[in-house]
Scaffold this motif. Structure first.
Motif, short mmCIF file in Angstrom:
data_model
loop_
_atom_site.label_atom_id
_atom_site.label_comp_id
_atom_site.label_asym_id
_atom_site.label_seq_id
_atom_site.Cartn_x
_atom_site.Cartn_y
_atom_site.Cartn_z
N GLU A 107 4.15 49.77 54.59
CA GLU A 107 4.67 51.08 54.20
C GLU A 107 6.05 50.98 53.56
OE1 GLU A 107 3.95 54.94 56.57
OE2 GLU A 107 5.92 54.25 57.21
N ALA A 108 6.89 50.08 54.08
CA ALA A 108 8.24 49.94 53.53
C ALA A 108 8.20 49.46 52.08
CB ALA A 108 9.05 48.97 54.39
N ASP A 109 7.27 48.53 51.78
CA ASP A 109 7.13 48.05 50.40
C ASP A 109 6.76 49.20 49.47
OD1 ASP A 109 7.61 45.44 51.20
OD2 ASP A 109 5.48 44.99 51.48
N LEU A 110 5.82 50.02 49.90
CA LEU A 110 5.33 51.11 49.05
C LEU A 110 6.40 52.20 48.89
CD1 LEU A 110 1.73 51.22 50.53
CD2 LEU A 110 2.36 50.53 48.20
N VAL A 111 7.15 52.47 49.94
CA VAL A 111 8.24 53.44 49.82
C VAL A 111 9.29 52.95 48.84
CG1 VAL A 111 10.17 54.52 51.05
CG2 VAL A 111 7.90 54.49 52.09
N ALA A 112 9.62 51.65 48.94
CA ALA A 112 10.61 51.07 48.02
C ALA A 112 10.15 51.18 46.58
CB ALA A 112 10.87 49.61 48.39
N CYS A 113 8.88 50.90 46.35
CA CYS A 113 8.34 51.00 44.99
C CYS A 113 8.33 52.45 44.52
CB CYS A 113 6.93 50.42 44.94
SG CYS A 113 6.23 50.38 43.28
N ALA A 114 7.98 53.37 45.41
CA ALA A 114 7.95 54.79 45.04
C ALA A 114 9.34 55.29 44.67
CB ALA A 114 7.37 55.62 46.18
N ARG A 115 10.36 54.74 45.30
CA ARG A 115 11.73 55.17 45.03
C ARG A 115 12.30 54.59 43.75
NH1 ARG A 115 14.04 54.50 51.22
NH2 ARG A 115 13.41 56.57 51.98
N ALA A 116 11.84 53.38 43.37
CA ALA A 116 12.45 52.69 42.24
C ALA A 116 11.52 52.44 41.07
CB ALA A 116 13.02 51.34 42.71
N GLY A 117 10.21 52.55 41.27
CA GLY A 117 9.26 52.19 40.23
C GLY A 117 9.13 53.23 39.14
N SER A 118 8.44 52.82 38.08
CA SER A 118 8.16 53.74 36.98
C SER A 118 7.09 54.74 37.39
CB SER A 118 7.68 52.95 35.76
OG SER A 118 6.36 52.46 35.99
N GLN A 119 6.85 55.72 36.55
CA GLN A 119 5.82 56.71 36.86
C GLN A 119 4.43 56.08 36.90
OE1 GLN A 119 6.37 59.94 37.79
NE2 GLN A 119 8.51 59.30 37.79
N VAL A 120 4.23 55.00 36.14
CA VAL A 120 2.94 54.29 36.21
C VAL A 120 2.79 53.62 37.57
CG1 VAL A 120 1.49 52.51 35.18
CG2 VAL A 120 2.95 53.91 33.71
N HIS A 121 3.87 53.04 38.09
CA HIS A 121 3.83 52.47 39.44
C HIS A 121 3.48 53.56 40.46
CE1 HIS A 121 6.19 49.34 37.43
NE2 HIS A 121 5.95 48.54 38.46
N LEU A 122 4.12 54.72 40.33
CA LEU A 122 3.87 55.81 41.27
C LEU A 122 2.43 56.29 41.18
CD1 LEU A 122 6.97 55.66 41.38
CD2 LEU A 122 7.02 58.16 41.45
N LEU A 123 1.92 56.37 39.96
CA LEU A 123 0.54 56.82 39.78
C LEU A 123 -0.43 55.85 40.45
CD1 LEU A 123 -1.32 58.92 38.45
CD2 LEU A 123 -1.38 57.46 36.43
N ALA A 124 -0.15 54.56 40.35
CA ALA A 124 -1.01 53.56 41.00
C ALA A 124 -1.01 53.74 42.51
CB ALA A 124 -0.55 52.15 40.63
N ILE A 125 0.14 54.02 43.09
CA ILE A 125 0.22 54.22 44.54
C ILE A 125 -0.65 55.39 44.98
CG2 ILE A 125 1.77 54.83 46.45
CD1 ILE A 125 4.01 53.36 44.97
N THR A 126 -0.72 56.43 44.17
CA THR A 126 -1.52 57.61 44.54
C THR A 126 -3.00 57.31 44.62
OG1 THR A 126 -1.92 58.44 42.27
CG2 THR A 126 0.16 59.07 43.33
N LYS A 127 -3.43 56.17 44.08
CA LYS A 127 -4.86 55.82 44.09
C LYS A 127 -5.26 55.01 45.32
CE LYS A 127 -5.21 57.59 39.93
NZ LYS A 127 -5.87 58.91 39.73
#
Length: 364
Positions: A107-127
């Motif tokens: 969960e910590a990895d995904l939160v870190a990515c959600a906070r700093a990643g691009s919108q494409v990264h965020l879109l991938a997390i939603t899947k």
């Protein structure tokens, strides 16, 4: 593990003197070996592959990273540090397969990515099959419209109270998002009512027509809010016309009392309760409607206090407003807090506020 030993012997030489092509070839061979026996490997063996693959990833071409991410994303077990490195890679094409599929990410990895990643990264997390509350809290705040729509459409997404509140705010003016949020089976009723209060007629119609797993009589809630907050005025509503006529008859007979209002609320008769409060407070129907459907209850507490209502009647109106039956422990805790607020309100202050509302209406 003989092949593993040979590959490890090659590692230092390749890292020291090998070309980019040599590193890519060795990366592919190590990956083949790992995937061939990933399920049977011990934790120590997985850690060894994690170290080897991690060292080979340094300064590797993006195309090789993309291929590694694609292959590891579908594996039953992934080396955790390599999975994290790939998932946090700046290139969306590298990160996306891991962000969508890799179980090795915590969960910590995904939160870190959600906070700093691009919108494409965020879109991938939603899947991902499951997206936890700390992650969705970030996604609904940082995400683009596409990201927020996608996470709302994922049945595996879990939202906190603050997350649902943010979703409803984001849905204001976005019919696609409003429909997706409204169809969520886990959307709390009070947020559902808030959503409908802001929704367009088209969204209300879709939610009323579409099958849903929402608890309770959702169709009646949609119909009620549609009547209460539709673009047309309350005076033009058939339901309100009937309720207003019956309330007027009660008033003429001298029976429009606190007890009568409480009976309307206890029976879930929203329009009749609204009409009774409007007549007793000498306020227009739309004003009382807004008081009843808004998220915060303070205005209703002041109105009830100004009318001289006791807590029993006020509580019944609050329960009608939320469609509650009084059996939900969380709702009971909310009511206890509201009772404390209600008890602290001075009636003279509440009456002054009611007078101000009347004056504002008279001069509107």
């Amino acid at each position: 593990m003989a092949e593993s030993s040979r590959l490890i012997d090659e590692l230092d030489e390749t890292l020291t003197t090998g070309t980019a092509a040599d590193r890519a070839r060795l990366l592919q061979r190590v990956t083949d070996l790992f995937l061939h026996g990933a399920v049977q490997y011990s934790d120590e063996q997985v850690a060894l592959f994690d170290d080897v693959l991690g060292r080979l990833l340094v300064d590797i071409e993006e195309s090789a990273k993309r291929e590694l991410a694609r292959r590891l994303a579908g594996a039953p077990v992934s080396p955790p540090r390599v999975a994290r490195t790939l998932a946090l890679d700046e290139a969306p094409a590298v990160a996306a397969p891991m962000l969508i599929h890799a179980d090795a990410l915590d969960e910590a990895d995904l939160v870190a990515c959600a906070r700093a990643g691009s919108q494409v990264h965020l879109l991938a997390i939603t899947k991902r099959p499951v997206v936890s509350e700390p992650i969705t809290d970030v996604l609904v705040t940082r995400g683009s419209d596409m990201v927020v729509r996608s996470v709302a459409d994922n049945a595996g997404s879990r939202f906190s109270e603050e997350g649902f509140e943010a979703l409803v705010e984001r849905a204001d003016g976005d019919d696609v998002l409003a429909t997706r949020v409204g169809r969520r089976a886990d959307l709390p009723r009070h947020h559902f009512v808030r959503l409908l209060a802001k929704a367009s007629d088209a969204v209300r119609s879709q939610l009323q027509a579409a099958p849903t797993e929402q608890p309770g009589d959702i169709h009646s809630i949609v119909a009620r809010v549609a009547h209460a907050i539709a673009a047309r005025t309350a005076a033009e509503s058939t339901d309100y016309a009937t309720a207003t006529a019956e309330v007027a008859a009660l008033e003429k007979a001298g029976d429009l009392t606190e007890a009568a209002t409480r009976r309307f609320a206890k029976a879930g008769r929203f329009e009749h309760t609204t009409a009774a409060l409007a007549r007793l407070a000498d306020l227009p129907l739309p004003t009382v409607e807004r008081i009843l459907v808004q998220n915060r209850a303070e205005s209703l507490l002041f109105l009830a206090k100004a009318l001289g209502f006791g807590w029993t009647t006020t509580r019944t109106i609050l329960q009608m407003r939320h469609g509650a039956d009084g059996g939900d422990g969380g709702h009971d805790q909310d009511l206890d807090l509201l009772k404390s607020s209600f008890d602290r309100i001075k009636r003279t202050t509440a009456e002054q506020i009611l007078d101000f509302q009347r004056t504002r209406h008279d001069h509107a």
